[in-house]
Design a protein around this motif. Sequence first.
Motif, PDB file in Angstrom:
ATOM      1  N   ARG A  61       0.822  -1.209   0.000  1.00 23.24           N
ATOM      2  CA  ARG A  61       0.000   0.000   0.000  1.00 23.24           C
ATOM      3  C   ARG A  61       0.863   1.268   0.000  1.00 23.24           C
ATOM      4  O   ARG A  61       0.532   2.251  -0.661  1.00 23.24           O
ATOM      5  CB  ARG A  61      -0.938  -0.020   1.204  1.00 23.24           C
ATOM      6  CG  ARG A  61      -2.071  -1.040   1.048  1.00 23.24           C
ATOM      7  CD  ARG A  61      -2.877  -1.208   2.304  1.00 23.24           C
ATOM      8  NE  ARG A  61      -4.052  -2.064   2.050  1.00 23.24           N
ATOM      9  CZ  ARG A  61      -4.710  -2.719   3.001  1.00 23.24           C
ATOM     10  NH1 ARG A  61      -4.333  -2.617   4.268  1.00 23.24           N
ATOM     11  NH2 ARG A  61      -5.757  -3.460   2.691  1.00 23.24           N
ATOM     12  N   SER A  74      -7.090 -10.019  -4.432  1.00 26.54           N
ATOM     13  CA  SER A  74      -7.941  -9.027  -3.781  1.00 26.54           C
ATOM     14  C   SER A  74      -7.178  -7.732  -3.533  1.00 26.54           C
ATOM     15  O   SER A  74      -7.674  -6.628  -3.798  1.00 26.54           O
ATOM     16  CB  SER A  74      -8.474  -9.592  -2.462  1.00 26.54           C
ATOM     17  OG  SER A  74      -9.227  -8.620  -1.772  1.00 26.54           O
ATOM     18  N   LEU A  75      -5.944  -7.851  -3.031  1.00 25.91           N
ATOM     19  CA  LEU A  75      -5.120  -6.673  -2.788  1.00 25.91           C
ATOM     20  C   LEU A  75      -4.772  -5.980  -4.097  1.00 25.91           C
ATOM     21  O   LEU A  75      -4.814  -4.747  -4.196  1.00 25.91           O
ATOM     22  CB  LEU A  75      -3.850  -7.074  -2.042  1.00 25.91           C
ATOM     23  CG  LEU A  75      -2.837  -5.955  -1.760  1.00 25.91           C
ATOM     24  CD1 LEU A  75      -3.467  -4.854  -0.905  1.00 25.91           C
ATOM     25  CD2 LEU A  75      -1.592  -6.526  -1.086  1.00 25.91           C
ATOM     26  N   GLN A  89      -6.458  -5.889  -6.889  1.00 34.30           N
ATOM     27  CA  GLN A  89      -7.616  -5.168  -7.392  1.00 34.30           C
ATOM     28  C   GLN A  89      -7.808  -3.855  -6.637  1.00 34.30           C
ATOM     29  O   GLN A  89      -8.108  -2.808  -7.239  1.00 34.30           O
ATOM     30  CB  GLN A  89      -8.864  -6.041  -7.269  1.00 34.30           C
ATOM     31  CG  GLN A  89      -8.877  -7.231  -8.226  1.00 34.30           C
ATOM     32  CD  GLN A  89     -10.072  -8.137  -8.005  1.00 34.30           C
ATOM     33  OE1 GLN A  89     -11.038  -7.759  -7.341  1.00 34.30           O
ATOM     34  NE2 GLN A  89     -10.003  -9.345  -8.558  1.00 34.30           N
ATOM     35  N   GLU A  90      -7.626  -3.904  -5.325  1.00 34.11           N
ATOM     36  CA  GLU A  90      -7.738  -2.688  -4.509  1.00 34.11           C
ATOM     37  C   GLU A  90      -6.740  -1.622  -4.947  1.00 34.11           C
ATOM     38  O   GLU A  90      -7.093  -0.445  -5.132  1.00 34.11           O
ATOM     39  CB  GLU A  90      -7.505  -3.040  -3.032  1.00 34.11           C
ATOM     40  CG  GLU A  90      -7.350  -1.828  -2.116  1.00 34.11           C
ATOM     41  CD  GLU A  90      -6.694  -2.176  -0.792  1.00 34.11           C
ATOM     42  OE1 GLU A  90      -5.953  -1.320  -0.243  1.00 34.11           O
ATOM     43  OE2 GLU A  90      -6.904  -3.298  -0.281  1.00 34.11           O
ATOM     44  N   ARG A 104      -7.442   2.033  -6.855  1.00 36.90           N
ATOM     45  CA  ARG A 104      -7.206   3.253  -6.074  1.00 36.90           C
ATOM     46  C   ARG A 104      -6.090   4.115  -6.634  1.00 36.90           C
ATOM     47  O   ARG A 104      -6.176   5.345  -6.634  1.00 36.90           O
ATOM     48  CB  ARG A 104      -6.905   2.883  -4.621  1.00 36.90           C
ATOM     49  CG  ARG A 104      -6.737   4.093  -3.708  1.00 36.90           C
ATOM     50  CD  ARG A 104      -6.656   3.680  -2.256  1.00 36.90           C
ATOM     51  NE  ARG A 104      -6.568   4.838  -1.384  1.00 36.90           N
ATOM     52  CZ  ARG A 104      -6.457   4.781  -0.062  1.00 36.90           C
ATOM     53  NH1 ARG A 104      -6.446   3.599   0.545  1.00 36.90           N
ATOM     54  NH2 ARG A 104      -6.366   5.879   0.662  1.00 36.90           N
TER      55      ARG A 104
END
Length: 264
Positions: A21, A42-43, A45-46, A50
Amino acid sequence: MAAKWTLITGASDGLGREFARIAAAEGRDLILVARRAERLESLAQELRARYRIAVEVMPADLSDPAAVDALWRRAAHRRQIEVLVNDAGFGLNGAFADTDLARELASIAVNVMALTILMKHAVGHMRSQGGGRILNVGSTAGFMPGPNMAVYHATKAYVLSLSEAVAEELRGGNVTVTALCPGATATGFQSVAQMENALLLRVLPVAEAGAVARAGWRAMQRGRRICVTGSFNRFFAAAPRLSPRALTTRIAGLFLRSGGIRAR
């Protein structure tokens, strides 16, 4: 020129996820590595949604040296790996005579062999590509023996020693190596290590993963060799130099023992 990428192992949870992140917020394209593909996806895609960055997901079993070598070849193919974060690692809580041998050997393979293979590839690659930074996630465990987590402490001593030695070899060049050495941190590590009841976690503060990752990332960017997070952890890391080694080892074993002592 090849695009610049950041490669992060152990990215599905804990510190690895936080490093991803942080890097994404800086606009860095990412290669995320762990065993659990669904969590990586999942991470990914996030972060794509963003930050509008490129994210490659590369599931791998880092306990297999051949898989680690193949991972690097795939990751570095037509890419410039500018940052390598060696975060993947795990340990087991319990007396050395009682813990599962296969699990301990897998811990050595991930904590030591995989880190070494990726670091070995990265140093040569980064030097040829004009520079780069390597962040190895160690632990305050690397500063002292750890009865009841003997193998884990030994692997983290290796990580600390290797990181310092290679950082000195590279001094003055365009590649840096940083060892991040946190204490107890709120990640999935404790559950995997089966140490939820250890005295260490009942009497000492447990750091937030995001704060630890940010401190390690800043240290890496500044080219620092060692980053120990938290004032207590800095004292803990210095303790072996300030007291008899046998006493330090005994105290460490007490803090790592599960069950029998209640502190809350």
